[in-house]
Every structure is written in structure tokens, then in C-alpha cells.
Design an enzyme around this catalytic site. Structure first.
Site, PDB file in Angstrom:
ATOM      1  N   SER A  38       1.048  -3.034   5.428  1.00 19.80           N
ATOM      2  CA  SER A  38       1.359  -1.627   4.646  1.00 19.80           C
ATOM      3  C   SER A  38       2.808  -1.939   3.997  1.00 19.80           C
ATOM      4  O   SER A  38       2.823  -2.704   3.159  1.00 19.80           O
ATOM      5  CB  SER A  38       1.387  -0.706   5.700  1.00 19.80           C
ATOM      6  OG  SER A  38       1.666   0.589   5.175  1.00 19.80           O
ATOM      7  N   ASP A 152      -5.181   0.973   5.032  1.00 18.37           N
ATOM      8  CA  ASP A 152      -3.958   0.523   5.635  1.00 18.37           C
ATOM      9  C   ASP A 152      -4.328  -0.496   6.761  1.00 18.37           C
ATOM     10  O   ASP A 152      -4.966  -0.298   7.531  1.00 18.37           O
ATOM     11  CB  ASP A 152      -2.846   1.726   5.934  1.00 18.37           C
ATOM     12  CG  ASP A 152      -1.817   1.188   6.028  1.00 18.37           C
ATOM     13  OD1 ASP A 152      -1.512   0.405   7.027  1.00 18.37           O
ATOM     14  OD2 ASP A 152      -0.613   1.870   5.618  1.00 18.37           O
TER      15      ASP A 152
END
Length: 317
Positions: A38, A152
């Protein structure tokens, strides 16, 4: 010393990664391999591309208004923000470089939402790997690469320690964005202790939230729209008194989503780091700011450097 650097997920708190990198370099250490999830994948990618100084200087100048201008809201898509403007800005720093052509090994982690499995990017366009890894579900739109629907990486692997196993460094330094805040805790706390030396500095940042966050501004925009008001009317018809509140008025949808992701990822991270512990673990307290407090970049960079310095001094790195 040659360092393998592992940078965790956690949204805006990931700006602290920049401060950790500054402190490592100031002490003469060399990052010879880097992995991230991320926001960690984004910072790691810029570092591997060799433009970390320019990127850090750039984000320090951004204001809340700048972040709002970079926000391309969308309705009816599988995410509130499309990130096209953000990626266009990021392209200035990483260009069209491929991961296999980077000067140091790089790994970004995303999640294949259909197959429920991690996807490690170690080749291919760097910008695509970063875009997939930062796709916070419901906030940023997912991407499709090679028939895989990707979101993510923090959903499954918030701190990708396993990636360091194949890196050439002599010591692994990991940065978690889910450290426990200072104070009393019940058993089974979700993450790591932060260093005492940085607790006071963190307190200043955590309480300096007089202005609404980037996420809160988006939540307010959605709530104030005609569609938002209509949905609220449909979901909240008049009804008799009851001993609970269905829609607490002081809770913003974006911040609640961020806090929910924090809880989930913190639990996953602590379990995985027990199995694959780093040599050095720097913990950024989870209550430092919300996942979407991007406008507090400069404070977070400084906090990351303070936390890193305290931990490096403690262990003699």
C-alpha cells in the site's frame, strides 16, 4: 551497513516511511532491497526509482486544498476515488520504469480479491504495481491486471517480511504503522509498542487535528450531496425511541472505514511478524492520525525520523 527495508501499509501514516529513510541515510546506511504494501509500496517504489528526495520535498508542500484537487470522485464505481490524478503526479517521479530495471530489488504486494491471495510484483511496470497495491477497498477503485482484480495488499499482508528473505542486505529494518499508542492496554493488543523516546512527539501530532481530514472532507461532500441526503432519508424513517443510535451523527463514513481497516490489518500484521520478525522494528502509533489524513505529511515525516532515531540509538544501528 546494507539494509533490507520493509515498509508497511496504513494510509497517510505511511509518510513516516520518508522520515525513516532520511534517518537511515543520514547515518550512512545503504538500502539494498526494499518491499512494501500500500503506502509502503508507493514510498518503496519512489526510493527504488532514485527520486525519493524530490518526492519528499514535493509532498511537504501539499496542502489540504491540493489533495482535494487531486481527488477525482466517482459515483457508481467500485470505489469513491479513481486516483487518476494522483497517478499522473506520481508518474513524474517514477516514469515508465520497469521493476526488473530498478537499481535495487523491489517488491510490491497487492491482493487478488477473486482468488483471495497475495500478488507480489517483482517485474513489470512500477507504476502499475504501486497502483494495485494502494487500492484501498471502497475508497480507491481497484485495478485489473492480467485478468486479476487487485486491491490493497494490506488486506492479507500489511508488512511483507517474507520478501526480505531474498534481499542481499545484512539487516532487515521494518516500519509498522500499527504500533500501540502509549498507555494502558488490555491483553491481546493488536500491535507493537512504540518507543518511549518518541511518545511525547507523537502526542503533539495526534492532538493537532483541528481541521477536518481529507477523508472527512470527502465524507462530508458525499453526505451533503442530494444522493447522500436521499439515502439518509430512506435509511432513517421516523421510528419510536430505542436504546441505541443507528446512525451516530459524530461518525464520518470515511474515517470509520479507515479505522475498520486499521483494526483488521493490525491483527493480521502482529500474527505474521511473530512468524517472520525483522531485525529492527520501528512502530508508528496507530492513533497518530487517520488512514486518510494525507494533509499532515510534513508532521508525519518528522515523526518517522524521530521514531527511527530513537530506535536506532537504542540498538546502536
Amino acid at each position: 551497513m546494507q539494509v533490507n527495508l520493509i515498509l508497511g501499509s496504513g494510509g497517510a501514516r505511511g509518510f513516516a516511511h520518508l522520515g525513516v529513510i532520511e534517518e537511515l541515510r543520514e547515518r550512512g546506511h545503504e538500502v539494498v532491497g526494499v518491499a512494501g504494501t500500500s503506502m509502503g509500496a508507493l514510498v518503496a517504489g519512489v526510493l527504488a526509482a532514485g527520486t525519493i528526495d524530490e518526492f519528499s520535498a514535493y509532498v511537504r508542500t501539499l496542502t489540504r486544498a491540493d489533495y482535494m484537487r487531486l481527488t477525482d470522485l466517482t459515483l457508481g464505481a467500485p470505489g469513491l476515488v479513481r486516483l487518476q490524478r494522483v497517478i499522473k503526479e506520481l508518474h513524474r517521479f517514477v516514469g515508465d520504469v520497469r521493476i526488473e530495471d530498478l537499481p535495487i530489488p523491489y517488491t510490491a504486494v497487492a491482493t487478488d480479491i477473486d482468488q483471495v491471495r497475495e500478488v507480489w510484483f517483482r517485474s513489470g511496470p512500477l507504476i502499475a504495481a504501486i497502483r494495485a497495491s494502494i487500492a484501498i477497498p471502497a475508497v480507491f477503485t481497484p485495478v485489473r491486471i492480467d485478468e486479476r482484480l487487485l486491491v490493497d495488499g494490506g488486506l492479507l499482508n500489511p508488512l511483507p517480511m517474507a520478501a526480505a528473505m531474498e534481499m542481499p542486505g545484512s539487516v532487515s529494518v521494518a516500519v509498522s504503522l500499527f504500533a500501540r499508542p502509549p498507555g494502558l492496554h488490555n491483553g491481546g493488543s493488536p500491535s507493537h509498542e512504540s518507543s518511549d523516546a518518541a511518545s511525547a512527539d507523537n502526542g503533539d501530532i495526534a492532538t493537532d487535528a483541528k481541521q477536518p481530514s481529507w477523508g472527512a472532507r470527502i465524507g462530508e461532500t458525499l453526505s451533503d450531496s442530494w444522493a447522500g441526503r436521499r439515502i439518509h432519508e430512506l435509511l432513517s424513517p421516523p421510528e419510536p425511541d430505542k436504546p441505541y443510535e443507528d446512525l451516530p451523527s459524530d461518525v464520518n463514513i470515511m474515517d470509520l472505514l479507515g479505522r475498520t481497516l486499521d483494526v483488521m490489518q493490525a491483527r493480521i500484521e502482529v500474527a505474521r511478524t511473530v512468524l517472520e520478525p525483522p531485525d529492527v522494528l520501528i512502530g508508528v502509533p496507530v492513533d497518530t492520525c487517520s488512514v486518510l489524513d494525507f494533509q499532515r505529511c510534513a508532521e508525519l515525516i518528522d515523526l518517522g525520523r524521530t521514531l527511527a532515531a530513537a530506535e536506532f540509538d537504542r540498538i546502536g544501528l
